[in-house]
Design a protein around this motif. Sequence first.
Motif, PDB file in Angstrom:
ATOM      1  N   PHE A  82       0.832  -1.202   0.000  1.00  0.00           N
ATOM      2  CA  PHE A  82       0.000   0.000   0.000  1.00  0.00           C
ATOM      3  C   PHE A  82       0.870   1.257   0.000  1.00  0.00           C
ATOM      4  N   LEU A  83       2.006   1.188   0.696  1.00  0.00           N
ATOM      5  CA  LEU A  83       2.929   2.321   0.698  1.00  0.00           C
ATOM      6  C   LEU A  83       3.466   2.581  -0.707  1.00  0.00           C
ATOM      7  N   CYS A  84       3.731   1.524  -1.464  1.00  0.00           N
ATOM      8  CA  CYS A  84       4.184   1.690  -2.845  1.00  0.00           C
ATOM      9  C   CYS A  84       3.091   2.325  -3.705  1.00  0.00           C
ATOM     10  N   ASN A 158      -1.673 -11.449  -1.058  1.00  0.00           N
ATOM     11  CA  ASN A 158      -1.249 -10.640  -2.208  1.00  0.00           C
ATOM     12  C   ASN A 158      -2.361 -10.420  -3.225  1.00  0.00           C
ATOM     13  N   PRO A 159      -3.171 -11.454  -3.586  1.00  0.00           N
ATOM     14  CA  PRO A 159      -4.279 -11.205  -4.512  1.00  0.00           C
ATOM     15  C   PRO A 159      -5.310 -10.226  -3.962  1.00  0.00           C
ATOM     16  N   VAL A 160      -5.581 -10.293  -2.652  1.00  0.00           N
ATOM     17  CA  VAL A 160      -6.546  -9.370  -2.051  1.00  0.00           C
ATOM     18  C   VAL A 160      -5.998  -7.945  -2.086  1.00  0.00           C
ATOM     19  N   VAL A 161      -4.719  -7.783  -1.758  1.00  0.00           N
ATOM     20  CA  VAL A 161      -4.098  -6.450  -1.811  1.00  0.00           C
ATOM     21  C   VAL A 161      -4.170  -5.892  -3.231  1.00  0.00           C
ATOM     22  N   ALA A 162      -3.901  -6.731  -4.225  1.00  0.00           N
ATOM     23  CA  ALA A 162      -3.971  -6.295  -5.624  1.00  0.00           C
ATOM     24  C   ALA A 162      -5.394  -5.881  -5.989  1.00  0.00           C
TER      25      ALA A 162
END
Length: 339
Positions: A82-84, A158-162
Motif C-alpha cells: 500500500f505504501l508503494c 497478495n491477490p486481495v491487496v492487488a
Amino acid sequence: MQETPLGLNIGHLLLYTMSDSNSTDFTNSSTFILLGIPGLEAAHVWISIPFCAMYAIAILGNFTILFIVKREPSLHGPMYYFLCMLAITDLVLSTSILPKILSTFWFNSREIDFSACLTHLYFILSFSAMQSGILVAMAFDRYLAICEPLRHSTTLTNPVVAKIGLAMVLRGIILVLPYPFLARRLPYCRTNIIPHTYCEHIAVVKLACTDISISSYYTLSVSFFVISMDVFFIAVSYTQILRAIFSLPTKEARLKTFGTCGSHLCVILTFYIPHLFSTLVQWFGQNVALHFHVLMANMYLLVPPMLNPIIYGVRTQQIQDRLLQPFTHKGTSSFLLVL
C-alpha cells in the motif's frame, strides 16, 4: 479559487452555478492561458526555488521507497505494498503540475491546449481520489494487524491487496471521468485566461458563459461520496484500533502498538488537514487574497508527496535499516581492514 483535495470548491461552487451569459468578450478557443500566481508574477522565479526543491525531494523520496520495497524481501507485505501505491500516486500528482508550473515560472510558457488542460485536470482529480482510497486501505491493514492479528496474513493476501489497489484505481477513474466531459461541453465566451498555476477544475468551468449547475452538483456529490466516506471508514478503523490498544495490560505495550500506526496517522493528517483548512478558508475567508488561495492549492499537491516518504523513512525501522545498509556495511568493512 482553491479547491478541496478532489478539486471540489465547495464553498464557492454554488456562487458560479448560474453564470452571466451576456459576456461575449471571448469565443471558444482551443488554447487557455495559465496566469500563474496572480499578484506575485514578479516573484515567480523566487517561488520556483522552493517548488523545485519540494518536487526533487518528492521524486527522490518516493522512488527510494519503491526501490527499497522491491529489493528487500522482508518488506513484501500488505503495508508496504500500500505504501508503494501511495508513492506512485504521489509521483503522478506532483508530476502532473510541477513541470508546467516551472515552465510558466522560468520560460513564461503560459499557453496550454484545451484538451491538454482537461487531461491535466483529470489526472489531478483522479489520483487525488486514489490517494484518499489508499489511505483507507492502509487504515484497514492497521486494523487487522492490531485488532485481528491472527487473520491479518490470511485476509490480506497478495491477490486481495492487488484487488483492493485495483478497486481504488477504478473508483478514481470512474468517479472523475465525467469531469472533463462536462467541462468540454460548456461554451466558453468570457476569457481564456485561467488565474491559476494549473488547470484547476472550478477555475476552468467558471469561465463558461452558461449554466454550470450540472457540473457543480456532480462535483458536490463526488466530494461528499469520496471524502466523507473515506474519513468515516478511517475513523471507524482507528476507533477499533484505539479500543484494542487501551485494552493492553502495560503502558509499554500500548505505546509500542500505537507506534505501528504513527506513520499512517501522520500521512492522514498531511493529506486531510490542508483539505479542512482550505474548506474553512473558502467558507469564511472571502476577503483572503487570490494569490493565497492559489499558493494553498499548490501546497496541497506538493507538500504531501514530499513529506510521505520522509515520514515513512524516519518512522519505519526496516526502511531505515535498508537505506543505511550500504553505508554501515562500508563502514564496518573499512574498520575490519584497519584491524
